[in-house]
Design a protein around this motif. Structure first.
Motif, PDB file in Angstrom:
ATOM      1  N   GLY A  48      23.557  30.205 -40.928  1.00  0.00           N
ATOM      2  CA  GLY A  48      24.710  30.193 -41.824  1.00  0.00           C
ATOM      3  C   GLY A  48      25.841  29.364 -41.248  1.00  0.00           C
ATOM      4  N   LEU A  49      26.086  29.512 -39.957  1.00  0.00           N
ATOM      5  CA  LEU A  49      27.135  28.722 -39.305  1.00  0.00           C
ATOM      6  C   LEU A  49      26.773  27.240 -39.242  1.00  0.00           C
ATOM      7  CD1 LEU A  49      28.128  31.040 -36.306  1.00  0.00           C
ATOM      8  CD2 LEU A  49      29.464  30.545 -38.364  1.00  0.00           C
ATOM      9  N   ILE A  50      25.543  26.954 -38.847  1.00  0.00           N
ATOM     10  CA  ILE A  50      25.134  25.556 -38.702  1.00  0.00           C
ATOM     11  C   ILE A  50      25.173  24.827 -40.037  1.00  0.00           C
ATOM     12  CG2 ILE A  50      23.182  24.036 -38.176  1.00  0.00           C
ATOM     13  CD1 ILE A  50      22.432  25.978 -35.932  1.00  0.00           C
ATOM     14  N   SER A  51      24.599  25.436 -41.061  1.00  0.00           N
ATOM     15  CA  SER A  51      24.536  24.735 -42.357  1.00  0.00           C
ATOM     16  C   SER A  51      25.846  24.841 -43.125  1.00  0.00           C
ATOM     17  CB  SER A  51      23.385  25.282 -43.195  1.00  0.00           C
ATOM     18  OG  SER A  51      23.603  26.638 -43.498  1.00  0.00           O
ATOM     19  N   GLY A  52      26.526  25.966 -43.047  1.00  0.00           N
ATOM     20  CA  GLY A  52      27.757  26.143 -43.810  1.00  0.00           C
ATOM     21  C   GLY A  52      28.899  25.279 -43.329  1.00  0.00           C
ATOM     22  N   TYR A  53      29.021  25.127 -42.026  1.00  0.00           N
ATOM     23  CA  TYR A  53      30.096  24.320 -41.461  1.00  0.00           C
ATOM     24  C   TYR A  53      29.630  22.925 -41.058  1.00  0.00           C
ATOM     25  CZ  TYR A  53      32.893  28.574 -41.204  1.00  0.00           C
ATOM     26  OH  TYR A  53      33.588  29.705 -41.509  1.00  0.00           O
ATOM     27  N   SER A  54      28.384  22.596 -41.298  1.00  0.00           N
ATOM     28  CA  SER A  54      27.802  21.296 -40.923  1.00  0.00           C
ATOM     29  C   SER A  54      28.050  20.997 -39.449  1.00  0.00           C
ATOM     30  CB  SER A  54      28.364  20.175 -41.794  1.00  0.00           C
ATOM     31  OG  SER A  54      28.119  20.428 -43.143  1.00  0.00           O
ATOM     32  N   LEU A  55      27.701  21.940 -38.603  1.00  0.00           N
ATOM     33  CA  LEU A  55      27.934  21.797 -37.174  1.00  0.00           C
ATOM     34  C   LEU A  55      26.935  20.824 -36.563  1.00  0.00           C
ATOM     35  CD1 LEU A  55      28.588  25.503 -36.142  1.00  0.00           C
ATOM     36  CD2 LEU A  55      30.262  23.727 -36.687  1.00  0.00           C
ATOM     37  N   ASN A  56      27.426  19.997 -35.674  1.00  0.00           N
ATOM     38  CA  ASN A  56      26.606  19.033 -34.960  1.00  0.00           C
ATOM     39  C   ASN A  56      26.248  19.651 -33.607  1.00  0.00           C
ATOM     40  OD1 ASN A  56      25.265  16.742 -34.235  1.00  0.00           O
ATOM     41  ND2 ASN A  56      27.111  15.527 -33.848  1.00  0.00           N
ATOM     42  N   VAL A  57      25.132  20.378 -33.557  1.00  0.00           N
ATOM     43  CA  VAL A  57      24.697  21.095 -32.361  1.00  0.00           C
ATOM     44  C   VAL A  57      23.195  20.891 -32.167  1.00  0.00           C
ATOM     45  CG1 VAL A  57      26.499  22.869 -32.407  1.00  0.00           C
ATOM     46  CG2 VAL A  57      24.423  23.206 -33.713  1.00  0.00           C
ATOM     47  N   GLU A  58      22.712  21.300 -30.988  1.00  0.00           N
ATOM     48  CA  GLU A  58      21.280  21.228 -30.684  1.00  0.00           C
ATOM     49  C   GLU A  58      20.600  22.476 -31.255  1.00  0.00           C
ATOM     50  OE1 GLU A  58      20.404  20.531 -26.528  1.00  0.00           O
ATOM     51  OE2 GLU A  58      22.330  19.514 -26.315  1.00  0.00           O
ATOM     52  N   THR A  59      20.037  22.359 -32.425  1.00  0.00           N
ATOM     53  CA  THR A  59      19.444  23.504 -33.109  1.00  0.00           C
ATOM     54  C   THR A  59      18.262  24.113 -32.344  1.00  0.00           C
ATOM     55  OG1 THR A  59      20.185  22.576 -35.193  1.00  0.00           O
ATOM     56  CG2 THR A  59      18.545  24.316 -35.321  1.00  0.00           C
ATOM     57  N   PRO A  60      17.328  23.324 -31.794  1.00  0.00           N
ATOM     58  CA  PRO A  60      16.209  23.962 -31.075  1.00  0.00           C
ATOM     59  C   PRO A  60      16.678  24.817 -29.887  1.00  0.00           C
ATOM     60  CG  PRO A  60      15.693  21.677 -31.524  1.00  0.00           C
ATOM     61  CD  PRO A  60      17.121  21.871 -31.905  1.00  0.00           C
TER      62      PRO A  60
END
Length: 184
Positions: A48-60
């Motif tokens: 929810g945080l990654i997609s909702g805020y379009s965060l540029n992070v290392e998902t794996p």
């Protein structure tokens, strides 16, 4: 005569039902269900945080972190010495945060900046002046580290409200405040 024998067998039946309820299979099943709910809460918060805020992070790296945290806190909260173990885990997390305080501060500021950009807002001047310039690779690494800290705290709280002291209201307080301002 039959009534007296039924009355005597009723407490025996209740005791037998409690014995069946506390068998290893039932306890394992309950722990598995609680772990699944904890995983759903933590991964729901993460994505929810990654997609909702379009965060540029290392998902794996964050998925692996979330998986490890779910397993650790599920085992911790289901153990008999959970109070002592929780204190040790929390102190270890505090020590890690103290050692990496500068990186965590920069990562949290970068996460805030990315989240506010999604809401078409800017960081306050005081926070903007504390933010140091970093290249793209370093920005992703710092933001990922900060989100790992958020996952640690959220998993600890969610595990408490799912396994140790079940509470829907507490679980909502552990996960929803970060998701409420999402831009839809």
């Amino acid at each position: 005569m039959k009534r007296s024998s039924q009355a005597r067998s009723s407490p025996a039946r209740a005791q037998r039902a409690r014995q069946i309820e506390n068998t290893g299979g039932v306890l394992f099943s309950r722990l598995l269900q609680q772990t699944a709910v904890l995983a759903l809460a933590v991964f729901g918060l993460l994505f929810g945080l990654i997609s909702g805020y379009s965060l540029n992070v290392e998902t794996p790296r964050l998925v692996l972190t979330a998986l490890v945290l779910v397993i650790v806190f599920s085992a911790l909260y289901s153990s008999k010495r959970r109070g002592l173990l929780l204190l040790l885990i929390f102190l270890a997390g505090d020590f890690w945060a103290w050692i990496h305080a500068g990186d965590l501060l920069q990562g949290l500021l970068l996460l805030l900046e990315q989240g506010l950009n999604a809401l078409k807002l800017n960081l306050p001047e005081a926070m903007q002046s504390a933010l140091k310039a970093a290249d793209a690779t370093q920005t992703v690494a710092l933001a990922t580290t900060a989100l790992q800290l958020v996952l640690f705290l959220a998993t600890m709280l969610a595990g408490f409200f799912i396994i140790w002291q079940p509470s829907v209201f507490g679980l909502s307080l552990a996960t929803l405040p970060l998701l409420l301002p999402l831009p839809f």
